[in-house]
Design a protein around this motif. Structure first.
Motif, PDB file in Angstrom:
ATOM      1  N   LEU A 109       0.681  -1.445   0.181  1.00  0.00           N
ATOM      2  CA  LEU A 109      -0.182   0.561  -0.442  1.00  0.00           C
ATOM      3  C   LEU A 109       1.059   1.399   0.129  1.00  0.00           C
ATOM      4  O   LEU A 109       1.828   1.387   0.368  1.00  0.00           O
ATOM      5  N   ASP A 115      -8.575   4.901   3.657  1.00  0.00           N
ATOM      6  CA  ASP A 115      -9.953   4.269   3.419  1.00  0.00           C
ATOM      7  C   ASP A 115      -9.947   3.736   1.964  1.00  0.00           C
ATOM      8  O   ASP A 115     -10.509   2.539   1.109  1.00  0.00           O
ATOM      9  N   GLN A 118      -7.833   1.625   0.195  1.00  0.00           N
ATOM     10  CA  GLN A 118      -7.287   0.480   0.333  1.00  0.00           C
ATOM     11  C   GLN A 118      -8.240  -0.861   0.259  1.00  0.00           C
ATOM     12  O   GLN A 118      -8.180  -2.047  -0.167  1.00  0.00           O
ATOM     13  N   HIS A 121      -6.976  -0.552  -3.690  1.00  0.00           N
ATOM     14  CA  HIS A 121      -6.766  -2.003  -3.704  1.00  0.00           C
ATOM     15  C   HIS A 121      -7.031  -3.634  -3.526  1.00  0.00           C
ATOM     16  O   HIS A 121      -7.232  -4.516  -4.005  1.00  0.00           O
ATOM     17  N   HIS A 122      -7.656  -3.205  -2.479  1.00  0.00           N
ATOM     18  CA  HIS A 122      -8.367  -4.673  -2.400  1.00  0.00           C
ATOM     19  C   HIS A 122      -9.493  -5.422  -4.016  1.00  0.00           C
ATOM     20  O   HIS A 122      -9.732  -6.709  -4.308  1.00  0.00           O
ATOM     21  N   PHE A 157      -0.310  -5.000   1.999  1.00  0.00           N
ATOM     22  CA  PHE A 157      -1.414  -5.167   1.878  1.00  0.00           C
ATOM     23  C   PHE A 157      -2.271  -6.152   2.872  1.00  0.00           C
ATOM     24  O   PHE A 157      -3.161  -5.870   3.372  1.00  0.00           O
TER      25      PHE A 157
END
Length: 265
Positions: A109, A115, A118, A121-122, A157
């Motif tokens: 990350l 948030d 993230q 990325h998820h 991550f």
């Protein structure tokens, strides 16, 4: 049955890389793993495996620019085409080396990720893993994901066992498995045997090292004989990768593995 695989990126560094295969075989290992095969041709690696009667049990997908600090591509937005190429390349090596599984490192990350970052990325991670698992299934291979502790790899991550299990469930591919590294789990989560039991059906590979210094598994805060006993009781038939940094010369530190077929001198 406990089957130990030597991680040739960490063990037998007293030798050149291709000579480490023979050193591992002479020490009693039947399998090998390492970070990356791509500096060598599949033919050269296959010859080393065949000459030493070793099984190739694991390696990683290309991780991006490792020397520049990159640690995988799977969760990185905007790098999808590079990740897809890395899957194709890894599976080409896996087929040549008869390796049943490859590890897709999640990546880092950005510092101070909020948030929204993230979440991006998820979402990228899930999409990429679905692609990787689909391609791997075509050639009978597994894709592994591994939570890595953020002390050794800040910003990685995927760092928690629960996070990994949630991703595996969301991706929903039968050949997406957990690479359960007890060293990383102890640092981030602890409660090793209960994690092992709860996650057992999802585990595709196990790795060990002493905690906290990452030396031989006979030093530090984890009592590996108890864990190996529980693995036998659970009926684990996979490999256990020895991914640790020897305190001194590799051979002299292998006494811990003598009950499972290793030899030291």
């Amino acid at each position: 049955m406990i089957r130990l695989a030597a991680n040739l990126s960490m063990l037998f560094n007293e030798y050149g890389f291709l000579d480490r295969f023979a050193a591992a075989a002479n020490a009693g290992f039947k399998g090998v793993e390492y970070l990356f095969p791509y500096a060598f041709s599949p033919e050269a690696l296959r010859q080393a495996l065949q000459e030493c009667q070793l099984e190739q049990v694991l390696f990683n997908l290309p991780p991006g620019d490792w020397e520049a600090g990159e640690r995988g591509l799977a969760s990185l937005p905007g790098r999808e085409s590079e990740f897809r190429y890395s899957v194709v390349e890894a599976l080409r090596y896996a087929e040549a080396l008869n390796c049943p599984r490859v590890h897709a490192m999640a990546g880092l990350l950005p510092a101070g990720a909020d948030d929204a970052t993230q979440a991006e990325h998820h979402a990228t991670y899930v999409r990429n893993l679905r692609f990787a698992a689909g391609e791997a299934a075509k050639v009978g291979r597994e894709i592994l994901i591994e939570p890595i502790n953020t002390r050794d790899m800040p910003g990685f991550f995927l760092s928690r066992q629960a996070q990994a299990m949630a991703v595996i469930k969301e991706v929903g591919a039968e050949n997406l498995k957990l690479q359960f590294d007890l060293y990383h789990c102890q640092i981030m989560d602890g409660d090793l045997i209960r994690h092992l039991e709860r996650q057992f059906s999802a585990i595709g590979h196990i790795q060990v090292a002493g905690v906290p210094e990452r030396h031989e598994p006979d030093v530090g805060e984890v009592h590996y004989p108890a864990i190996f006993d529980r693995l036998r009781a659970l009926g684990y038939r996979g490999w256990i990768g020895c991914e640790y940094r020897p305190r001194a010369e590799t051979h002299t530190g292998l006494g811990w593995g003598e009950p499972w077929g290793l030899t030291s001198h």
